[in-house]
Design a protein around this motif. Structure first.
Motif, PDB file in Angstrom:
ATOM      1  N   LEU A  29       1.021  -1.669  -0.134  1.00  0.00           N
ATOM      2  CA  LEU A  29      -0.131  -0.228  -0.238  1.00  0.00           C
ATOM      3  C   LEU A  29       0.553   1.699   0.072  1.00  0.00           C
ATOM      4  N   LYS A  30       0.213   2.702  -0.521  1.00  0.00           N
ATOM      5  CA  LYS A  30       1.547   3.638  -0.813  1.00  0.00           C
ATOM      6  C   LYS A  30      -0.273   4.398  -0.059  1.00  0.00           C
ATOM      7  N   PRO A  31       0.529   5.632   0.250  1.00  0.00           N
ATOM      8  CA  PRO A  31       0.207   6.850   0.783  1.00  0.00           C
ATOM      9  C   PRO A  31      -1.061   7.615  -0.109  1.00  0.00           C
ATOM     10  N   GLU A  32      -1.437   6.915  -1.095  1.00  0.00           N
ATOM     11  CA  GLU A  32      -2.018   7.212  -2.674  1.00  0.00           C
ATOM     12  C   GLU A  32      -2.791   6.679  -2.522  1.00  0.00           C
ATOM     13  N   ASP A  33      -3.235   5.363  -2.070  1.00  0.00           N
ATOM     14  CA  ASP A  33      -4.244   4.924  -1.902  1.00  0.00           C
ATOM     15  C   ASP A  33      -5.420   4.896  -0.581  1.00  0.00           C
ATOM     16  N   THR A  34      -4.434   5.926   0.068  1.00  0.00           N
ATOM     17  CA  THR A  34      -5.816   6.720   1.360  1.00  0.00           C
ATOM     18  C   THR A  34      -6.319   7.348   0.359  1.00  0.00           C
ATOM     19  N   ALA A  35      -8.126   6.287   0.883  1.00  0.00           N
ATOM     20  CA  ALA A  35      -9.390   6.856   0.234  1.00  0.00           C
ATOM     21  C   ALA A  35     -10.514   5.729   1.402  1.00  0.00           C
ATOM     22  N   VAL A  36     -11.508   6.441   0.748  1.00  0.00           N
ATOM     23  CA  VAL A  36     -13.017   6.061   1.225  1.00  0.00           C
ATOM     24  C   VAL A  36     -13.186   4.570  -0.157  1.00  0.00           C
ATOM     25  N   TYR A  37     -13.596   3.802   0.851  1.00  0.00           N
ATOM     26  CA  TYR A  37     -13.558   2.334  -0.838  1.00  0.00           C
ATOM     27  C   TYR A  37     -14.890   1.894  -0.737  1.00  0.00           C
ATOM     28  N   TYR A  38     -15.186   1.946  -1.940  1.00  0.00           N
ATOM     29  CA  TYR A  38     -16.759   0.930  -1.641  1.00  0.00           C
ATOM     30  C   TYR A  38     -17.223   0.004  -2.406  1.00  0.00           C
ATOM     31  N   CYS A  39     -17.543  -0.342  -2.141  1.00  0.00           N
ATOM     32  CA  CYS A  39     -18.043  -1.867  -2.536  1.00  0.00           C
ATOM     33  C   CYS A  39     -19.365  -1.421  -3.443  1.00  0.00           C
ATOM     34  N   SER A  40     -19.729  -2.270  -4.806  1.00  0.00           N
ATOM     35  CA  SER A  40     -21.030  -1.936  -5.431  1.00  0.00           C
ATOM     36  C   SER A  40     -21.728  -3.907  -5.637  1.00  0.00           C
ATOM     37  N   ALA A  41     -22.156  -3.704  -6.560  1.00  0.00           N
ATOM     38  CA  ALA A  41     -22.724  -4.593  -7.030  1.00  0.00           C
ATOM     39  C   ALA A  41     -23.429  -4.590  -7.966  1.00  0.00           C
ATOM     40  N   THR A  42     -23.370  -5.428  -8.983  1.00  0.00           N
ATOM     41  CA  THR A  42     -23.916  -4.752 -10.288  1.00  0.00           C
ATOM     42  C   THR A  42     -25.222  -6.128 -10.964  1.00  0.00           C
ATOM     43  N   TRP A  43     -26.655  -5.900 -10.398  1.00  0.00           N
ATOM     44  CA  TRP A  43     -27.223  -7.001 -11.822  1.00  0.00           C
ATOM     45  C   TRP A  43     -28.559  -5.983 -11.430  1.00  0.00           C
ATOM     46  N   ARG A  44     -28.620  -6.278 -12.362  1.00  0.00           N
ATOM     47  CA  ARG A  44     -30.235  -5.203 -13.414  1.00  0.00           C
ATOM     48  C   ARG A  44     -30.205  -3.968 -12.013  1.00  0.00           C
ATOM     49  N   GLY A  45     -29.421  -3.173 -11.658  1.00  0.00           N
ATOM     50  CA  GLY A  45     -29.193  -2.175 -11.072  1.00  0.00           C
ATOM     51  C   GLY A  45     -28.051  -2.160 -10.028  1.00  0.00           C
ATOM     52  N   VAL A  46     -27.020  -0.662  -9.781  1.00  0.00           N
ATOM     53  CA  VAL A  46     -26.259  -0.664  -8.763  1.00  0.00           C
ATOM     54  C   VAL A  46     -26.866  -0.591  -7.409  1.00  0.00           C
ATOM     55  N   SER A  47     -25.686  -0.873  -6.875  1.00  0.00           N
ATOM     56  CA  SER A  47     -26.126  -1.283  -5.161  1.00  0.00           C
ATOM     57  C   SER A  47     -24.847  -0.666  -4.924  1.00  0.00           C
ATOM     58  N   TRP A  48     -25.008   0.066  -3.314  1.00  0.00           N
ATOM     59  CA  TRP A  48     -23.387   0.770  -3.065  1.00  0.00           C
ATOM     60  C   TRP A  48     -23.222   0.667  -1.449  1.00  0.00           C
ATOM     61  N   GLY A  49     -22.139   0.148  -0.745  1.00  0.00           N
ATOM     62  CA  GLY A  49     -22.260  -0.482  -0.129  1.00  0.00           C
ATOM     63  C   GLY A  49     -21.790   1.165   0.843  1.00  0.00           C
ATOM     64  N   GLN A  50     -22.029   1.532   2.388  1.00  0.00           N
ATOM     65  CA  GLN A  50     -22.010   2.796   2.890  1.00  0.00           C
ATOM     66  C   GLN A  50     -20.338   3.040   2.646  1.00  0.00           C
ATOM     67  N   GLY A  51     -18.924   2.193   2.126  1.00  0.00           N
ATOM     68  CA  GLY A  51     -17.924   2.927   2.354  1.00  0.00           C
ATOM     69  C   GLY A  51     -17.071   2.369   3.792  1.00  0.00           C
ATOM     70  N   THR A  52     -15.912   1.805   3.473  1.00  0.00           N
ATOM     71  CA  THR A  52     -15.202   1.838   4.866  1.00  0.00           C
ATOM     72  C   THR A  52     -13.400   3.216   4.348  1.00  0.00           C
ATOM     73  N   GLN A  53     -12.764   3.051   5.250  1.00  0.00           N
ATOM     74  CA  GLN A  53     -12.040   4.751   5.458  1.00  0.00           C
ATOM     75  C   GLN A  53     -10.470   3.492   5.086  1.00  0.00           C
ATOM     76  N   VAL A  54      -9.022   3.606   4.521  1.00  0.00           N
ATOM     77  CA  VAL A  54      -8.278   2.712   4.111  1.00  0.00           C
ATOM     78  C   VAL A  54      -6.925   4.298   4.356  1.00  0.00           C
ATOM     79  N   THR A  55      -6.898   4.633   5.364  1.00  0.00           N
ATOM     80  CA  THR A  55      -5.189   5.355   5.427  1.00  0.00           C
ATOM     81  C   THR A  55      -3.919   4.500   5.036  1.00  0.00           C
ATOM     82  N   VAL A  56      -3.143   5.250   4.283  1.00  0.00           N
ATOM     83  CA  VAL A  56      -1.527   4.712   4.488  1.00  0.00           C
ATOM     84  C   VAL A  56      -1.307   5.754   4.717  1.00  0.00           C
TER      85      VAL A  56
END
Length: 114
Positions: free
Chosen positions: A85-112
């Motif tokens: 991992l690099k400092p530039e990977d720091t972000a909120v990471y979101y999961c998505s599921a696509t099938w007949r539409g797109v759903s999103w998770g709430q996100g999880t923070q990754v800090t490097v």
């Protein structure tokens, strides 16, 4: 609508590793294209990786060779293994599921950071 719950984020030093998990509700997980996106402060959300229902993966260039996306259909779960991992990977990471539409998770923070 699919409910997605992410976990596994946190603070890690440069060069370290984290594994993010995304658990999906419902009984059609096998059909979903699962994805991980990330959004850094002041930047647009960007695609990190996707995995199809048959296991084919696609990665953005900046994470190729460092991140691995996998899925366990029996557990309705997608995993993002992040190494070197690099400092530039720091972000909120979101999961998505696509099938007949797109759903999103709430996100999880990754800090490097050291």
């Amino acid at each position: 609508q699919v409910q997605l719950v992410e976990s596994g984020g946190g603070l890690v030093q440069p060069g370290g590793s984290l594994r993010l998990s995304c658990v999906a509700s419902g009984t059609f997980f096998n059909f979903y294209v699962m994805g991980w996106y990330r959004q850094a402060p002041g930047k647009q959300r960007e695609l990190v990786a996707t995995i199809t229902s048959t296991g084919s993966t696609n990665y953005t260039d900046s994470v190729k060779g460092r991140f691995t996306l996998s899925r366990d259909n029996a557990k309705n779960t997608a995993y993002l293994q992040m190494n070197s991992l690099k400092p530039e990977d720091t972000a909120v990471y979101y999961c998505s599921a696509t099938w007949r539409g797109v759903s999103w998770g709430q996100g999880t923070q990754v800090t490097v950071s050291s």
